[in-house]
Design a protein around this motif. Structure first.
Motif, mmCIF file in Angstrom:
data_model
loop_
_atom_site.group_PDB
_atom_site.id
_atom_site.type_symbol
_atom_site.label_atom_id
_atom_site.label_comp_id
_atom_site.label_asym_id
_atom_site.label_seq_id
_atom_site.Cartn_x
_atom_site.Cartn_y
_atom_site.Cartn_z
ATOM 1 N N ALA A 184 4.181 -10.626 3.680
ATOM 2 C CA ALA A 184 4.319 -9.696 4.804
ATOM 3 C C ALA A 184 2.954 -9.314 5.373
ATOM 4 N N CYS A 185 1.975 -9.135 4.513
ATOM 5 C CA CYS A 185 0.604 -8.808 4.916
ATOM 6 C C CYS A 185 -0.294 -9.171 3.739
ATOM 7 N N GLY A 186 -1.163 -10.143 3.929
ATOM 8 C CA GLY A 186 -1.987 -10.657 2.839
ATOM 9 C C GLY A 186 -2.822 -9.598 2.142
ATOM 10 N N HIS A 187 -2.735 -9.587 0.807
ATOM 11 C CA HIS A 187 -3.547 -8.681 0.005
ATOM 12 C C HIS A 187 -5.024 -9.001 0.210
ATOM 13 N N ILE A 188 -5.849 -7.990 0.135
ATOM 14 C CA ILE A 188 -7.293 -8.165 0.289
ATOM 15 C C ILE A 188 -7.896 -8.351 -1.103
ATOM 16 N N ILE A 189 -8.690 -9.394 -1.236
ATOM 17 C CA ILE A 189 -9.303 -9.662 -2.537
ATOM 18 C C ILE A 189 -10.808 -9.866 -2.391
ATOM 19 N N ALA A 202 0.690 0.878 3.815
ATOM 20 C CA ALA A 202 0.381 1.488 2.527
ATOM 21 C C ALA A 202 -0.553 0.560 1.763
ATOM 22 N N MET A 203 -1.568 1.142 1.175
ATOM 23 C CA MET A 203 -2.410 0.383 0.258
ATOM 24 C C MET A 203 -1.754 0.619 -1.096
ATOM 25 N N CYS A 257 -1.793 -4.802 0.027
ATOM 26 C CA CYS A 257 -1.153 -4.369 1.276
ATOM 27 C C CYS A 257 0.341 -4.235 1.014
ATOM 28 N N MET A 258 0.880 -3.058 1.287
ATOM 29 C CA MET A 258 2.291 -2.814 1.040
ATOM 30 C C MET A 258 2.952 -2.316 2.315
#
Length: 176
Positions: free
Chosen positions: A54-59, A103-104, A72-73
């Protein structure tokens, strides 16, 4: 050199889960929890993968190893994780549908890489990569996690509300 990007593959998601496991209260001492902070939610690979789609997590990646992440939530996942349901209800009360927020879902930096600005850079990258139309990043922090509360305040998060759920005090905070 640390590279900041969105998670792209299963290996990176598995590395996020490994870092998460190493920072859950059940896997660290109480002293370490107080001094270094901790993460609360234990994600499954399936939920982490769906959230990432849905929205790529930041790493943050150093030598092909995930050394930090900011999950990313999207609000559509509000019902997926029981401990986070009250947070989403509180956010909905505050914004009343007037702001689009992301939401983080959790942030964590490996012990080996703390104090190097990775926390701040994860959030900067998250702001840059958010899909169009999102006005604010919102998260919550356990009131006992003083290190995390201080780190969030330092980069500009402001408290929206404090509420109690179960035996915990939660601080809902936002970064515009």
């Amino acid at each position: 050199m640390v590279l900041y990007k969105q998670a792209e593959n299963l290996e990176e998601l598995e590395q996020i889960l490994d870092l998460q496991q190493r920072n859950l209260p059940k896997n660290i001492t109480e002293e370490e929890s107080t001094k270094e902070g901790f993460v609360t939610v234990e994600h499954t690979l399936d939920v982490l993968k769906a959230m990432n789609e849905a929205c790529g997590h930041i790493i943050a990646v150093d030598k092909n190893q995930v050394v930090g992440y900011a999950l990313c939530m999207h609000p559509k996942f509000a019902e997926y994780i029981e401990v986070l349901r009250p947070m989403f209800r509180e956010i909905d009360k505050i914004f009343e549908g007037k702001l689009n927020y992301m939401a983080m879902g959790q942030i964590c930096v490996a012990k080996s890489h703390r104090g190097q600005g990775i926390f701040r850079k994860l959030y900067q990258t998250m702001q840059e990569k958010l899909p169009k139309g999102f006005d604010v990043i919102v998260t919550e922090v356990d009131g006992k996690n003083k290190r995390s509360l201080a780190a969030h305040a330092t980069i500009g998060f402001e408290t929206l509300t404090i509420y109690h759920s179960g035996e915990k005090e939660w601080h809902v905070i936002a970064l515009k």
